[in-house]
Design a protein around this motif. Structure first.
Motif, mmCIF file in Angstrom:
data_model
loop_
_atom_site.group_PDB
_atom_site.id
_atom_site.type_symbol
_atom_site.label_atom_id
_atom_site.label_comp_id
_atom_site.label_asym_id
_atom_site.label_seq_id
_atom_site.Cartn_x
_atom_site.Cartn_y
_atom_site.Cartn_z
ATOM 1 N N ALA A 25 -1.551 -1.705 -6.307
ATOM 2 C CA ALA A 25 -0.548 -0.998 -5.506
ATOM 3 C C ALA A 25 0.217 0.041 -6.318
ATOM 4 C CB ALA A 25 0.432 -1.999 -4.894
ATOM 5 N N ASN A 26 0.300 -0.164 -7.639
ATOM 6 C CA ASN A 26 1.013 0.797 -8.485
ATOM 7 C C ASN A 26 0.343 2.165 -8.415
ATOM 8 O OD1 ASN A 26 2.864 -1.087 -9.408
ATOM 9 N ND2 ASN A 26 1.576 -1.716 -11.123
ATOM 10 N N GLY A 27 1.125 3.170 -8.112
ATOM 11 C CA GLY A 27 0.594 4.527 -8.081
ATOM 12 C C GLY A 27 -0.015 4.934 -6.759
ATOM 13 N N LYS A 28 -0.116 4.000 -5.814
ATOM 14 C CA LYS A 28 -0.643 4.345 -4.495
ATOM 15 C C LYS A 28 0.440 5.031 -3.663
ATOM 16 C CE LYS A 28 -4.821 2.380 -4.540
ATOM 17 N NZ LYS A 28 -6.073 3.093 -4.232
ATOM 18 N N PRO A 29 0.056 5.837 -2.682
ATOM 19 C CA PRO A 29 1.054 6.382 -1.750
ATOM 20 C C PRO A 29 1.821 5.244 -1.087
ATOM 21 C CG PRO A 29 -1.079 7.451 -1.454
ATOM 22 C CD PRO A 29 -1.308 6.308 -2.388
ATOM 23 N N GLU A 30 3.088 5.486 -0.747
ATOM 24 C CA GLU A 30 3.960 4.397 -0.304
ATOM 25 C C GLU A 30 3.409 3.624 0.886
ATOM 26 O OE1 GLU A 30 7.979 5.578 0.300
ATOM 27 O OE2 GLU A 30 8.350 5.972 -1.828
ATOM 28 N N VAL A 31 2.894 4.318 1.882
ATOM 29 C CA VAL A 31 2.392 3.627 3.074
ATOM 30 C C VAL A 31 1.259 2.680 2.698
ATOM 31 C CG1 VAL A 31 1.248 3.920 5.298
ATOM 32 C CG2 VAL A 31 3.102 5.466 4.646
ATOM 33 N N GLU A 32 0.363 3.146 1.857
ATOM 34 C CA GLU A 32 -0.755 2.309 1.419
ATOM 35 C C GLU A 32 -0.266 1.188 0.505
ATOM 36 O OE1 GLU A 32 -5.130 2.761 -0.773
ATOM 37 O OE2 GLU A 32 -3.879 4.530 -0.400
ATOM 38 N N ALA A 33 0.684 1.519 -0.371
ATOM 39 C CA ALA A 33 1.203 0.520 -1.308
ATOM 40 C C ALA A 33 1.883 -0.627 -0.572
ATOM 41 C CB ALA A 33 2.179 1.173 -2.282
ATOM 42 N N ILE A 34 2.619 -0.314 0.488
ATOM 43 C CA ILE A 34 3.298 -1.360 1.259
ATOM 44 C C ILE A 34 2.286 -2.372 1.785
ATOM 45 C CG2 ILE A 34 4.509 -1.797 3.441
ATOM 46 C CD1 ILE A 34 6.140 0.750 2.875
ATOM 47 N N GLU A 35 1.185 -1.885 2.321
ATOM 48 C CA GLU A 35 0.155 -2.785 2.849
ATOM 49 C C GLU A 35 -0.448 -3.637 1.739
ATOM 50 O OE1 GLU A 35 -2.746 -0.560 4.976
ATOM 51 O OE2 GLU A 35 -1.385 0.003 6.604
ATOM 52 N N ILE A 36 -0.659 -3.032 0.573
ATOM 53 C CA ILE A 36 -1.269 -3.770 -0.536
ATOM 54 C C ILE A 36 -0.304 -4.828 -1.069
ATOM 55 C CG2 ILE A 36 -2.237 -3.581 -2.858
ATOM 56 C CD1 ILE A 36 -3.171 -0.760 -2.120
ATOM 57 N N TYR A 37 0.985 -4.474 -1.193
ATOM 58 C CA TYR A 37 1.971 -5.458 -1.644
ATOM 59 C C TYR A 37 2.055 -6.626 -0.665
ATOM 60 C CZ TYR A 37 3.833 -2.468 -5.373
ATOM 61 O OH TYR A 37 3.986 -1.725 -6.518
ATOM 62 N N GLU A 38 2.039 -6.321 0.622
ATOM 63 C CA GLU A 38 2.099 -7.389 1.625
ATOM 64 C C GLU A 38 0.871 -8.287 1.535
ATOM 65 O OE1 GLU A 38 2.590 -5.175 5.217
ATOM 66 O OE2 GLU A 38 4.790 -5.142 5.071
ATOM 67 N N ASP A 39 -0.285 -7.689 1.264
ATOM 68 C CA ASP A 39 -1.510 -8.476 1.091
ATOM 69 C C ASP A 39 -1.391 -9.363 -0.147
ATOM 70 O OD1 ASP A 39 -4.040 -9.439 1.502
ATOM 71 O OD2 ASP A 39 -5.086 -7.576 1.003
ATOM 72 N N ALA A 40 -0.860 -8.797 -1.233
ATOM 73 C CA ALA A 40 -0.674 -9.585 -2.457
ATOM 74 C C ALA A 40 0.257 -10.767 -2.205
ATOM 75 C CB ALA A 40 -0.113 -8.700 -3.569
ATOM 76 N N ILE A 41 1.348 -10.517 -1.484
ATOM 77 C CA ILE A 41 2.310 -11.583 -1.184
ATOM 78 C C ILE A 41 1.650 -12.698 -0.389
ATOM 79 C CG2 ILE A 41 4.377 -12.112 0.180
ATOM 80 C CD1 ILE A 41 5.361 -9.245 -0.690
ATOM 81 N N SER A 42 0.788 -12.324 0.548
ATOM 82 C CA SER A 42 0.109 -13.356 1.343
ATOM 83 C C SER A 42 -0.798 -14.210 0.461
ATOM 84 C CB SER A 42 -0.700 -12.709 2.476
ATOM 85 O OG SER A 42 -1.850 -12.038 1.986
ATOM 86 N N LYS A 43 -1.433 -13.595 -0.531
ATOM 87 C CA LYS A 43 -2.303 -14.359 -1.440
ATOM 88 C C LYS A 43 -1.472 -15.305 -2.305
ATOM 89 C CE LYS A 43 -6.034 -12.182 -0.095
ATOM 90 N NZ LYS A 43 -5.433 -11.334 0.950
ATOM 91 N N PHE A 44 -0.351 -14.813 -2.846
ATOM 92 C CA PHE A 44 0.505 -15.670 -3.668
ATOM 93 C C PHE A 44 1.087 -16.813 -2.835
ATOM 94 C CE2 PHE A 44 1.257 -11.602 -6.220
ATOM 95 C CZ PHE A 44 0.329 -11.951 -7.189
ATOM 96 N N SER A 45 1.463 -16.509 -1.600
ATOM 97 C CA SER A 45 2.044 -17.538 -0.731
ATOM 98 C C SER A 45 1.015 -18.615 -0.409
ATOM 99 C CB SER A 45 2.560 -16.900 0.562
ATOM 100 O OG SER A 45 3.588 -15.970 0.298
ATOM 101 N N PHE A 46 -0.212 -18.202 -0.120
ATOM 102 C CA PHE A 46 -1.266 -19.161 0.188
ATOM 103 C C PHE A 46 -1.592 -19.993 -1.049
ATOM 104 C CE2 PHE A 46 -5.799 -19.647 2.120
ATOM 105 C CZ PHE A 46 -5.481 -20.933 2.519
ATOM 106 N N CYS A 47 -1.587 -19.338 -2.215
ATOM 107 C CA CYS A 47 -1.820 -20.054 -3.466
ATOM 108 C C CYS A 47 -0.780 -21.156 -3.652
ATOM 109 C CB CYS A 47 -1.778 -19.081 -4.642
ATOM 110 S SG CYS A 47 -1.943 -19.862 -6.263
ATOM 111 N N LEU A 48 0.489 -20.824 -3.393
ATOM 112 C CA LEU A 48 1.559 -21.806 -3.552
ATOM 113 C C LEU A 48 1.483 -22.909 -2.501
ATOM 114 C CD1 LEU A 48 4.484 -19.409 -4.460
ATOM 115 C CD2 LEU A 48 3.562 -21.227 -5.914
ATOM 116 N N LEU A 49 0.952 -22.583 -1.346
ATOM 117 C CA LEU A 49 0.753 -23.615 -0.332
ATOM 118 C C LEU A 49 -0.268 -24.636 -0.816
ATOM 119 C CD1 LEU A 49 1.325 -24.639 2.561
ATOM 120 C CD2 LEU A 49 -0.556 -23.178 3.337
ATOM 121 N N MET A 50 -1.302 -24.136 -1.482
ATOM 122 C CA MET A 50 -2.351 -25.020 -1.979
ATOM 123 C C MET A 50 -1.949 -25.701 -3.280
ATOM 124 S SD MET A 50 -5.833 -22.888 -1.238
ATOM 125 C CE MET A 50 -6.787 -24.381 -1.494
#
Length: 234
Positions: free
Chosen positions: A67-92
């Motif tokens: 997400a670093n260096g990506k345009p903001e609109v694209e970066a927002i989607e990537i950060y949200e995707d990353a958060i979902s992966k970390f959240s699922f990891c913590l669930l497991m």
């Protein structure tokens, strides 16, 4: 996974699904209990799968850095995707320290590029992740919390968190601290200047590698400190 373990997980999953069905036809109080029981069952089924947890964490870690260096609109989607992966990891794997820290970092980065009205809420979510990290390993996210407190101009909390980061060895080097824009609101405070001066006056401990640990040696004592795979401040 053994055959018996697989059968047990299947039974737990079936019971959780049944609880959801019962909850849908129950009064509010009873339904809430059933839903909570079902969630515990679902969590039990997916827990203890270390390989999947690792895959989710590293997937999120890759997204966080992509997400670093990506345009903001694209970066927002990537950060949200990353958060979902970390959240699922913590669930497991609820004690997965890297996911707790980097989930908070992802929320912080998302907050930086989000509209002003969204920043406080996103920083609050980052704080939740960092608090979880501190519960997993005391002091591990103390500096991250100090950054949030500084952004809020909460000087006493920031000072306390910086001291904790120093105490538990999670304080970045001084160049990073002094150049950190998150600290801008407290950099002119006398206590902050004194903190920096005190850290500067303290000699760096001698570090010697020993397999997967560092031996941290000073004049009076030494301790073993587990090395991290990643530098969260770079």
């Amino acid at each position: 996974m053994s055959f018996l373990s697989s059968l047990k997980k299947r039974s737990t999953l079936d019971a959780a699904i049944k609880q959801v069905a019962q909850a849908r036809n129950s009064e509010a109080g009873k339904a809430e209990q059933l839903y909570k029981g079902a969630y515990q069952g679902f969590a039990s089924v997916i827990s203890d799968n270390l390989m999947m947890s690792d895959a989710l964490y590293h997937w999120g870690f890759a997204l966080l850095h992509e997400a670093n260096g990506k345009p903001e609109v694209e970066a927002i989607e990537i950060y949200e995707d990353a958060i979902s992966k970390f959240s699922f990891c913590l669930l497991m794997a609820p004690n997965y320290l890297g996911a707790a820290i980097d989930g908070g970092v992802a929320f912080m980065e998302l907050g930086r590029i989000s509209p002003e009205g969204s920043k406080a809420g996103l920083y609050g979510l980052a704080e939740d992740f960092f608090e979880k990290a501190n519960n997993i390993q005391k002091g591990s996210a103390a500096y991250n919390l100090a950054c949030i407190y500084a952004l809020r101009n909460d000087e006493p909390a920031c000072q306390q968190a910086l001291q904790q980061a120093r105490e538990f060895g999670s304080l970045p080097n001084l160049d990073n601290i002094q150049g950190d824009p998150d600290m801008d609101k407290v950099k002119q405070a006398e206590w902050f200047k004194e903190f920096i001066a005190d850290v500067q006056a303290q000699p760096e401990p001698v570090r010697e590698k020993l397999n997967n640990a560092e031996v941290v040696v000073d004049k009076s004592s030494f301790k073993l400190k587990k090395t991290e795979d990643f530098d969260y401040y770079s």
